[in-house]
Design a protein around this motif. Structure first.
Motif, PDB file in Angstrom:
ATOM      1  N   ARG A  44       1.169  -0.373  38.198  1.00  0.00           N
ATOM      2  CA  ARG A  44       0.152  -0.964  37.318  1.00  0.00           C
ATOM      3  C   ARG A  44      -1.044  -0.019  37.160  1.00  0.00           C
ATOM      4  O   ARG A  44      -1.571   0.143  36.068  1.00  0.00           O
ATOM      5  N   GLU A  45      -1.468   0.598  38.255  1.00  0.00           N
ATOM      6  CA  GLU A  45      -2.581   1.543  38.198  1.00  0.00           C
ATOM      7  C   GLU A  45      -2.221   2.763  37.357  1.00  0.00           C
ATOM      8  O   GLU A  45      -3.041   3.270  36.593  1.00  0.00           O
ATOM      9  N   HIS A  46      -0.982   3.228  37.488  1.00  0.00           N
ATOM     10  CA  HIS A  46      -0.535   4.369  36.687  1.00  0.00           C
ATOM     11  C   HIS A  46      -0.530   4.016  35.204  1.00  0.00           C
ATOM     12  O   HIS A  46      -0.957   4.816  34.369  1.00  0.00           O
ATOM     13  N   MET A  47      -0.049   2.813  34.874  1.00  0.00           N
ATOM     14  CA  MET A  47      -0.048   2.391  33.468  1.00  0.00           C
ATOM     15  C   MET A  47      -1.467   2.302  32.929  1.00  0.00           C
ATOM     16  O   MET A  47      -1.734   2.723  31.808  1.00  0.00           O
ATOM     17  N   HIS A  48      -2.370   1.764  33.745  1.00  0.00           N
ATOM     18  CA  HIS A  48      -3.755   1.641  33.285  1.00  0.00           C
ATOM     19  C   HIS A  48      -4.353   3.019  33.042  1.00  0.00           C
ATOM     20  O   HIS A  48      -5.060   3.243  32.059  1.00  0.00           O
ATOM     21  N   ALA A  49      -4.051   3.971  33.924  1.00  0.00           N
ATOM     22  CA  ALA A  49      -4.574   5.326  33.763  1.00  0.00           C
ATOM     23  C   ALA A  49      -3.995   6.010  32.517  1.00  0.00           C
ATOM     24  O   ALA A  49      -4.686   6.764  31.832  1.00  0.00           O
ATOM     25  N   LEU A  50      -2.721   5.727  32.200  1.00  0.00           N
ATOM     26  CA  LEU A  50      -2.070   6.394  31.080  1.00  0.00           C
ATOM     27  C   LEU A  50      -2.387   5.764  29.731  1.00  0.00           C
ATOM     28  O   LEU A  50      -2.687   6.472  28.768  1.00  0.00           O
ATOM     29  N   ILE A  51      -2.320   4.442  29.645  1.00  0.00           N
ATOM     30  CA  ILE A  51      -2.475   3.803  28.341  1.00  0.00           C
ATOM     31  C   ILE A  51      -3.657   2.849  28.262  1.00  0.00           C
ATOM     32  O   ILE A  51      -3.914   2.265  27.221  1.00  0.00           O
ATOM     33  N   GLY A  52      -4.358   2.647  29.388  1.00  0.00           N
ATOM     34  CA  GLY A  52      -5.563   1.828  29.354  1.00  0.00           C
ATOM     35  C   GLY A  52      -5.342   0.336  29.426  1.00  0.00           C
ATOM     36  O   GLY A  52      -6.280  -0.425  29.258  1.00  0.00           O
ATOM     37  N   MET A  53      -4.125  -0.102  29.667  1.00  0.00           N
ATOM     38  CA  MET A  53      -3.872  -1.530  29.805  1.00  0.00           C
ATOM     39  C   MET A  53      -2.647  -1.753  30.679  1.00  0.00           C
ATOM     40  O   MET A  53      -1.832  -0.849  30.853  1.00  0.00           O
ATOM     41  N   VAL A  54      -2.548  -2.937  31.258  1.00  0.00           N
ATOM     42  CA  VAL A  54      -1.400  -3.304  32.089  1.00  0.00           C
ATOM     43  C   VAL A  54      -0.939  -4.703  31.696  1.00  0.00           C
ATOM     44  O   VAL A  54      -1.727  -5.511  31.217  1.00  0.00           O
ATOM     45  N   PRO A  55       0.345  -4.998  31.913  1.00  0.00           N
ATOM     46  CA  PRO A  55       0.802  -6.351  31.620  1.00  0.00           C
ATOM     47  C   PRO A  55       0.242  -7.324  32.649  1.00  0.00           C
ATOM     48  O   PRO A  55      -0.054  -6.938  33.780  1.00  0.00           O
ATOM     49  N   PRO A  56       0.079  -8.586  32.272  1.00  0.00           N
ATOM     50  CA  PRO A  56      -0.404  -9.564  33.235  1.00  0.00           C
ATOM     51  C   PRO A  56       0.629  -9.802  34.334  1.00  0.00           C
ATOM     52  O   PRO A  56       1.817  -9.534  34.149  1.00  0.00           O
TER      53      PRO A  56
END
Length: 91
Positions: free
Chosen positions: A60-72
């Protein structure tokens, strides 16, 4: 997944220029567009982001760093036999 031609991928890798984000070929310069990648990978370029693997810790942290959002976080629902089932929500 379509079969990959290792020789072609190696040749393209050798001709990639990161400073211009393009391939330098004998016939000239070629730039890949988002539409090109969508056609090659058979993915849509409209709609919600796609997360392929969630097996690693900290994805989740990696996704946030890459695209700026994470799934709930998946919500839990109870089925008819009272078992809790995780249901994924989309972005």
């Amino acid at each position: 997944t379509p079969p990959l031609n290792a020789a072609t991928i190696t040749a393209l890798t050798d001709r990639w220029r990161p400073e211009t984000h393009s391939f330098h070929l004998r016939t000239g310069e070629m730039t890949m567009t988002l539409q090109d990648i969508a056609m090659i990978a058979s993915l849509t370029i409209e709609g919600n982001p796609l997360c392929m693997s969630t097996d690693s810790d900290g994805w989740r942290e990696h996704m946030h760093a890459l695209i700026g959002m994470v799934p709930p976080e998946p919500r839990e629902t109870e089925t008819e036999d009272k078992k809790k089932e995780r249901v994924a929500d989309y972005f």
